[in-house]
Design an enzyme around this catalytic site. Structure first.
Site, short mmCIF file in Angstrom:
data_model
loop_
_atom_site.label_atom_id
_atom_site.label_comp_id
_atom_site.label_asym_id
_atom_site.label_seq_id
_atom_site.Cartn_x
_atom_site.Cartn_y
_atom_site.Cartn_z
N ASN A 1 0.87 -1.19 0.00
CA ASN A 1 0.00 0.00 0.00
C ASN A 1 0.90 1.23 0.00
OD1 ASN A 1 0.59 0.76 2.82
ND2 ASN A 1 -0.50 -1.13 3.28
N ASP B 1 1.34 -8.81 1.28
CA ASP B 1 2.17 -7.81 1.98
C ASP B 1 2.49 -8.30 3.39
OD1 ASP B 1 3.47 -5.43 2.52
OD2 ASP B 1 1.66 -4.19 2.56
N1 AR6 Z 1 2.11 -15.54 -2.24
C1 AR6 Z 1 1.54 -15.18 -3.42
N2 AR6 Z 1 0.35 -14.56 -3.50
C2 AR6 Z 1 -0.31 -14.30 -2.34
C3 AR6 Z 1 0.22 -14.63 -1.07
C4 AR6 Z 1 1.48 -15.28 -1.05
N3 AR6 Z 1 2.08 -15.63 0.10
N4 AR6 Z 1 -0.69 -14.23 -0.12
C5 AR6 Z 1 -1.74 -13.68 -0.77
N5 AR6 Z 1 -1.52 -13.72 -2.11
P1 AR6 Z 1 -3.60 -8.79 -1.78
P2 AR6 Z 1 -3.89 -6.23 -3.24
C6 AR6 Z 1 -2.37 -13.26 -3.23
O1 AR6 Z 1 -4.88 -8.55 -1.07
O2 AR6 Z 1 -5.21 -6.64 -3.79
C7 AR6 Z 1 -2.55 -5.46 1.75
O3 AR6 Z 1 -3.15 -5.28 2.99
C8 AR6 Z 1 -3.84 -13.05 -2.99
O4 AR6 Z 1 -4.53 -14.30 -2.95
O5 AR6 Z 1 -2.44 -9.29 -1.00
O6 AR6 Z 1 -2.89 -5.57 -4.14
C9 AR6 Z 1 -1.64 -4.30 1.36
O7 AR6 Z 1 -1.01 -3.74 2.48
C10 AR6 Z 1 -4.20 -12.24 -4.23
O8 AR6 Z 1 -4.38 -13.11 -5.35
O9 AR6 Z 1 -3.07 -7.42 -2.53
C11 AR6 Z 1 -2.60 -3.34 0.72
O10 AR6 Z 1 -3.26 -2.56 1.68
C12 AR6 Z 1 -2.95 -11.40 -4.47
O11 AR6 Z 1 -1.92 -12.00 -3.65
C13 AR6 Z 1 -3.60 -4.25 0.03
O12 AR6 Z 1 -3.57 -5.48 0.75
C14 AR6 Z 1 -3.07 -9.94 -4.10
O13 AR6 Z 1 -3.91 -9.79 -2.97
C15 AR6 Z 1 -3.19 -4.54 -1.40
O14 AR6 Z 1 -4.21 -5.26 -2.03
#
Ligand code: AR6
Length: 169
Positions: free
Chosen positions: A24, A34
């Site tokens: 973020n 993250d």
């Molecule tokens: N390895 C790979 N992909 C993953 C992992 C992992 N270990 N864990 C989750 N994903 P998101 P955004 C996937 O929500 O939409 C955070 O709070 C998940 O299933 O992580 O860009 C940040 O601080 C999904 O397919 O990121 C921001 O505030 C993908 O990663 C916000 O979330 C992205 O989901 C960013 O949101």
């Protein structure tokens, strides 16, 4: 030309030159990928990230990998989906392009991305996947340094969407 690969798994386990974090704009950690990256990298990561004083959507910053197998972590805040008429597509493309640019500037040959913005930020997967693949492909076409860019999909639905985008690209 470097290749794009689509895999399913946990990006924190990958031994590549750089993994990308879907961060973020504070760069101070959060949930999703993250949170997983900050937990696995250890407390040194937040100390390093605090020094940036934030990062605009679509831009990118680089840190060491700390306790991760990856050498570097590239942090990019993707766009929050707001219906599609708030520059979400160009901002998402910027996140991929600026991350790859920073990787190349730091000598990386292998880079792994999560599916930026399709979790908490609610960017529709069927639109994000083809945009991500096309942006990476275009970058690879203009750069000879990168050997491999891996899309690391956490769940089966995400994996299927990126596989389909890769086949149709
Ligand atoms: N390895 C790979 N992909 C993953 C992992 C992992 N270990 N864990 C989750 N994903 P998101 P955004 C996937 O929500 O939409 C955070 O709070 C998940 O299933 O992580 O860009 C940040 O601080 C999904 O397919 O990121 C921001 O505030 C993908 O990663 C916000 O979330 C992205 O989901 C960013 O949101």
């Amino acid at each position: 030309m470097g290749r794009i690969e689509v895999t399913q798994g946990d990006i924190t386990k990958l031994k590549v030159d750089a993994i990308v974090n879907a961060a973020n704009t504070t760069l101070r950690g959060g949930g999703g990928v993250d949170g997983a990256i900050h937990r696995a990298a250890g407390p040194g990561l937040d100390v390093a990230c605090a020094k940036f004083g934030g990062c605009a959507t679509g831009e990118a910053r680089i840190t060491p990998g700390f306790n991760l197998p990856a050498t570097f972590i590239i942090h990019t805040p993707g766009p929050v989906w707001q219906g599609g008429h708030h520059h979400e597509a160009s901002l998402l493309a910027n996140s991929y392009r600026n991350s790859l640019q920073l990787a190349v500037a730091n000598g990386c040959r292998t880079v792994a991305f999560p599916s930026i913005s399709t979790g908490v930020y609610a960017y529709p997967l069927d639109q994000a996947a083809p945009l991500a693949i096309a942006t990476i492909q275009h970058f690879l076409g203009n750069n000879s340094q990168l050997d491999r860019v891996t899309m690391v999909c956490f769940d089966a639905r995400t994996y299927a969407a990126y596989q389909r985008a890769l086949e149709q690209n």
